[in-house]
Design a protein around this motif. Structure first.
Motif, short mmCIF file in Angstrom:
data_model
loop_
_atom_site.label_atom_id
_atom_site.label_comp_id
_atom_site.label_asym_id
_atom_site.label_seq_id
_atom_site.Cartn_x
_atom_site.Cartn_y
_atom_site.Cartn_z
N SER A 9 0.82 -1.20 0.00
CA SER A 9 0.00 0.00 0.00
C SER A 9 0.85 1.24 0.00
CB SER A 9 -0.93 -0.02 1.22
OG SER A 9 -1.81 -1.11 1.15
N SER A 58 1.05 4.44 -2.78
CA SER A 58 0.43 5.65 -2.25
C SER A 58 0.56 6.79 -3.26
CB SER A 58 1.08 6.03 -0.93
OG SER A 58 2.44 6.31 -1.12
N PRO A 73 -14.90 11.01 -3.00
CA PRO A 73 -14.44 10.14 -1.91
C PRO A 73 -15.32 8.92 -1.72
CG PRO A 73 -14.39 12.45 -1.24
CD PRO A 73 -15.10 12.40 -2.54
N LYS A 93 -14.73 6.20 -4.69
CA LYS A 93 -13.33 5.96 -5.04
C LYS A 93 -13.13 4.62 -5.75
CE LYS A 93 -10.39 5.06 -1.73
NZ LYS A 93 -9.73 3.79 -2.05
N ASP A 94 -13.65 3.55 -5.18
CA ASP A 94 -13.46 2.22 -5.79
C ASP A 94 -14.19 2.12 -7.13
OD1 ASP A 94 -11.95 1.57 -3.62
OD2 ASP A 94 -13.49 0.39 -2.62
N GLN A 116 -7.27 2.42 -5.89
CA GLN A 116 -7.85 1.97 -4.63
C GLN A 116 -6.87 2.07 -3.47
OE1 GLN A 116 -9.14 -1.98 -5.65
NE2 GLN A 116 -11.03 -1.28 -6.64
N TRP A 137 -4.91 4.53 -2.89
CA TRP A 137 -4.91 5.90 -2.36
C TRP A 137 -6.04 6.04 -1.33
CZ3 TRP A 137 -4.49 9.34 -7.37
CH2 TRP A 137 -3.21 9.19 -7.90
N SER A 138 -5.81 6.87 -0.37
CA SER A 138 -6.90 7.21 0.55
C SER A 138 -7.85 8.14 -0.18
CB SER A 138 -6.36 7.88 1.80
OG SER A 138 -5.85 9.18 1.49
N ALA A 139 -9.06 8.28 0.36
CA ALA A 139 -10.04 9.16 -0.26
C ALA A 139 -9.52 10.59 -0.31
CB ALA A 139 -11.36 9.09 0.50
N ASP A 140 -8.83 11.01 0.73
CA ASP A 140 -8.29 12.38 0.76
C ASP A 140 -7.22 12.57 -0.30
OD1 ASP A 140 -9.97 12.98 2.86
OD2 ASP A 140 -8.46 12.61 4.41
N GLU A 141 -6.36 11.56 -0.48
CA GLU A 141 -5.29 11.67 -1.48
C GLU A 141 -5.88 11.74 -2.88
OE1 GLU A 141 -1.62 9.24 0.65
OE2 GLU A 141 -3.19 8.14 -0.42
N THR A 158 -8.91 12.67 -3.74
CA THR A 158 -9.62 13.93 -3.88
C THR A 158 -8.65 15.08 -4.15
OG1 THR A 158 -11.36 13.15 -2.39
CG2 THR A 158 -11.21 15.52 -2.75
#
Length: 444
Positions: A4, A8, A96, A99-100, A389, A391-395, A397
């Motif tokens: 992960s 990133s 967000p 995302k997926d 997937q 990435w975090s939702a914040d990243e 976005t």
């Protein structure tokens, strides 16, 4: 490092900083325009609460519509990336939450519309790799660049090949592999391939012709004369005939030997050649089954591998070769460079003049690529989904907002301006309808 972490989002670099600055500037402009519309609406309303002045009414209508348009676009744009004002209103923070789904749709869009088998094959056909290769190789400028590239990186390769560690590794590995080799079976296989369909006849003919020429040379005759004279010396020395007799016998032996060898070369049905041919299958069988012969071959192999003089000689040849290569590559008039340029231009020119060869090469590329398109398309699809997937939702976005935010803020600014124009037009239309109605009633 975890998988992960490896996938990133990339750190903010110079490009992202420029985008962030541009986005912030566009946000300020859009916000200033919206605040200006609000200020106009409030100020003009305070100045003329009833909007009795037509011009005040016009500008109030424009400011009101501008506020509506600007706020609506602000809400729509913010709703893409986050909850407006932190309020979890339905159908907001779309990116967000999805995302997926975005990852799957993006992967499917790229793979299905850009990496489909027919799309890829058609692009390869348009690219025409054979023609491009021919033009590239035949061009003196690109062939010189190719040669320069080889000359540039060759010294690093020379350094690697000259390292004691690599040579010891190759020597050890080669010895281990050769000791495990079945010399008998390999020899049998080699002879079988060599003699299949009579392939060996041309080589045998050439060898016999060379031997015949060798026996007819003055050097060979003198050598035979010396040998024969040495053998006859004990018998003929008392009469001083050893040299004369040796010369005569040598001449007869040389002529007879040459005639025999030449006859063997010219006549494939010669008795001696037929005997040799008939013994080949039996010899191949012995190589595979005779334990004594196989043991001798293995002993010979081991002696060769353990022979230090042979090993030193090979190392000496290797060092001389590397030294020559190093010296040539360091020479401005490098033979290797000229050879690469000449070979490149020659291959390119011949390939460019041979349409059948180019068609064959293009077909080979298509047939080679075809089976892998589906396989690697699915790997690319999986990679894109996995990449997004991870990435975090914040990243995600943040990255999308940097990529599209500036244009979206322009839409927000345009919404404010277009709203003002539409508000003005509607106000004018209402005034026109009002004047028309008043006039109609006046006529009545």
């Amino acid at each position: 490092m975890t998988k992960s972490a490896m996938l990133s989002a990339p750190p903010i670099g110079p490009d992202n900083k420029v985008r962030a600055q541009k986005l912030a500037a566009k946000k300020r402009i859009a916000l200033f325009t919206l605040l200006f519309a609000c200020a106009c609406f409030i100020g003009l309303t305070v100045y003329d609460p009833g909007h009795q002045n037509p011009w005040v009414g016009l500008f109030v209508a424009m400011a009101e519509a501008a506020m509506v348009g600007g706020l609506a676009d602000w809400f729509a744009i913010v709703a893409l990336f986050r909850h407006p004002l932190g309020l979890k209103i339905p159908h907001t923070a779309i990116i967000p939450r999805s995302k997926d789904k975005i990852a799957r749709n993006l992967a499917d869009f790229i793979c299905d519309h850009f990496l489909g088998k027919e799309h890829v094959l058609e692009k390869i056909r348009e690219f025409d790799p054979a023609d491009r290769l021919a033009k590239y190789c035949a061009n003196p400028k690109t062939s010189a660049q190719m040669a320069d590239l080889v000359v540039k990186f060759a010294p690093r390769l020379m350094y690697l090949l000259d390292s004691a560690e690599l040579q010891e590794f190759v020597r050890t590995t080669t010895r281990e592999k050769l000791r495990d080799a079945d010399v008998g079976k390999l020899s049998a296989r080699f002879i079988t391939i060599l003699t299949q369909d009579g392939r060996h006849h041309e080589m045998v003919d050439s060898l016999l012709n060379d031997i015949a020429d060798f026996t007819n040379s003055d050097e060979t005759r003198n050598m035979l004369a010396d040998k024969i004279a040495g053998e006859l010396w004990s018998v003929l020395r008392w009469v001083n005939l050893d040299k004369a007799v040796a010369d005569n016998i040598t001449e007869k032996v040389a002529v007879g030997l040459r005639e025999l060898i030449q006859d063997l070369a010219d006549n494939k049905d010669h008795e001696l050649r037929l005997k040799f041919e008939n013994k080949i299958p039996a010899f191949i069988a012995r190589l595979q089954t005779d334990p004594v012969l196989r043991a001798r071959l293995d002993q010979f192999r081991d002696r060769m591998l353990d022979n230090q003089e042979l090993s030193d000689y090979i190392a000496h040849i290797w060092r001389k070769t590397l030294n020559w290569l190093r010296a040539d590559l360091g020479n401005p008039q490098s033979e290797i460079r000229r050879a690469i340029m000449g070979a490149s231009q020659n291959i390119g020119t011949k390939l460019d003049a041979d349409p059948d060869m180019k068609n064959w090469l293009n077909l080979w590329v298509l047939e080679t690529v075809d089976p892998y398109i589906g396989e690697y398309r699915e790997k690319i699809r999986h990679f894109i989904k996995e990449r997004v997937q991870a990435w975090s939702a914040d990243e995600l976005t943040a990255q999308l907002e940097l990529a599209m935010g500036s244009d979206l803020q322009s839409i927000r600014l345009n919404g404010t301006l277009v709203g003002a124009i539409i508000g003005g037009l509607l106000f004018g239309l209402m005034q026109l309808i009002g004047w028309a109605t008043t006039g109609f009633h006046g006529l009545g």
